[in-house]
Design a protein around this motif. Sequence first.
Motif, PDB file in Angstrom:
ATOM      1  N   GLU A 183       0.858  -1.181   0.000  1.00 27.31           N
ATOM      2  CA  GLU A 183       0.000   0.000   0.000  1.00 27.31           C
ATOM      3  C   GLU A 183       0.897   1.235   0.000  1.00 27.31           C
ATOM      4  OE1 GLU A 183      -3.960   1.584   2.385  1.00 27.31           O
ATOM      5  OE2 GLU A 183      -2.623   0.158   3.363  1.00 27.31           O
ATOM      6  N   PHE A 242      -0.370   4.494  -0.756  1.00 29.60           N
ATOM      7  CA  PHE A 242      -1.214   5.556  -0.208  1.00 29.60           C
ATOM      8  C   PHE A 242      -2.441   4.857   0.355  1.00 29.60           C
ATOM      9  CE2 PHE A 242       0.927   7.720  -3.831  1.00 29.60           C
ATOM     10  CZ  PHE A 242       1.677   8.615  -3.091  1.00 29.60           C
ATOM     11  N   ASN A 243      -3.335   5.587   0.952  1.00 22.96           N
ATOM     12  CA  ASN A 243      -4.543   4.971   1.495  1.00 22.96           C
ATOM     13  C   ASN A 243      -5.296   4.216   0.411  1.00 22.96           C
ATOM     14  OD1 ASN A 243      -4.001   6.036   3.975  1.00 22.96           O
ATOM     15  ND2 ASN A 243      -5.295   7.842   3.693  1.00 22.96           N
ATOM     16  N   ASN A 244      -5.374   2.906   0.570  1.00 22.23           N
ATOM     17  CA  ASN A 244      -6.072   2.006  -0.349  1.00 22.23           C
ATOM     18  C   ASN A 244      -5.551   2.026  -1.783  1.00 22.23           C
ATOM     19  OD1 ASN A 244      -7.722   0.660   1.408  1.00 22.23           O
ATOM     20  ND2 ASN A 244      -9.354   2.197   1.270  1.00 22.23           N
ATOM     21  N   ILE A 245      -4.363   2.518  -2.003  1.00 21.93           N
ATOM     22  CA  ILE A 245      -3.751   2.450  -3.328  1.00 21.93           C
ATOM     23  C   ILE A 245      -2.572   1.491  -3.219  1.00 21.93           C
ATOM     24  CG2 ILE A 245      -2.545   3.707  -5.143  1.00 21.93           C
ATOM     25  CD1 ILE A 245      -4.155   6.177  -4.329  1.00 21.93           C
ATOM     26  N   TRP A 246      -2.685   0.386  -3.953  1.00 27.31           N
ATOM     27  CA  TRP A 246      -1.666  -0.653  -3.907  1.00 27.31           C
ATOM     28  C   TRP A 246      -0.888  -0.664  -5.207  1.00 27.31           C
ATOM     29  CZ3 TRP A 246      -0.852  -4.074   0.228  1.00 27.31           C
ATOM     30  CH2 TRP A 246      -1.715  -3.886   1.305  1.00 27.31           C
ATOM     31  N   ALA A 247       0.389  -1.003  -5.128  1.00 30.25           N
ATOM     32  CA  ALA A 247       1.222  -1.056  -6.338  1.00 30.25           C
ATOM     33  C   ALA A 247       2.301  -2.110  -6.175  1.00 30.25           C
ATOM     34  CB  ALA A 247       1.856   0.305  -6.582  1.00 30.25           C
TER      35      ALA A 247
END
Length: 162
Positions: A87, A89-94
């Motif tokens: 994660e 950023f908040n709820n952004i996964w990469a």
Amino acid sequence: MVDMKRLTALLLAAVLALSLVACSGEESEQRDAILTITKADGTEETMTSDELMDIYEENEINYNDNYMGCEVIVEGYVLDIEQDRREIFNNIWADTAEISLEGYNGTRGIEFWIVMEDDSYKDLDFSTITKGTKVRVSGVIGESFVNTELNDAHDFQVITEE
């Protein structure tokens, strides 16, 4: 019989001399990551990851006051690279590449991660980056416990591939 002993002694002496010459002529390549640190007052300081770790171990307050949070350019050799999904950023996964660079005598010196899906790395084939690949990366000096973390890593580039 005496001639055979002399010949054997001469051969052993020659082999020993050659091995000493070979060892003394062989210089070990500097593998410890090199950091160019821009301190808060604008001055630059260059040191190895091992030297920075020594500063941390000798006086953590000195490390925190003078090095932690400073901009740095690091050049070194990959010790380990792993792909992970994290994660960012908040709820952004990469997909990220977690990279460790060599420290003194092959220990972990600098660790950081970069987002593989970042547009700046779209042409970079991460599968070609292996142990021994020389890289350069910029970031901010972070915590130091077993090794030094590099925060906000960016401008990652491969210098050479082994």
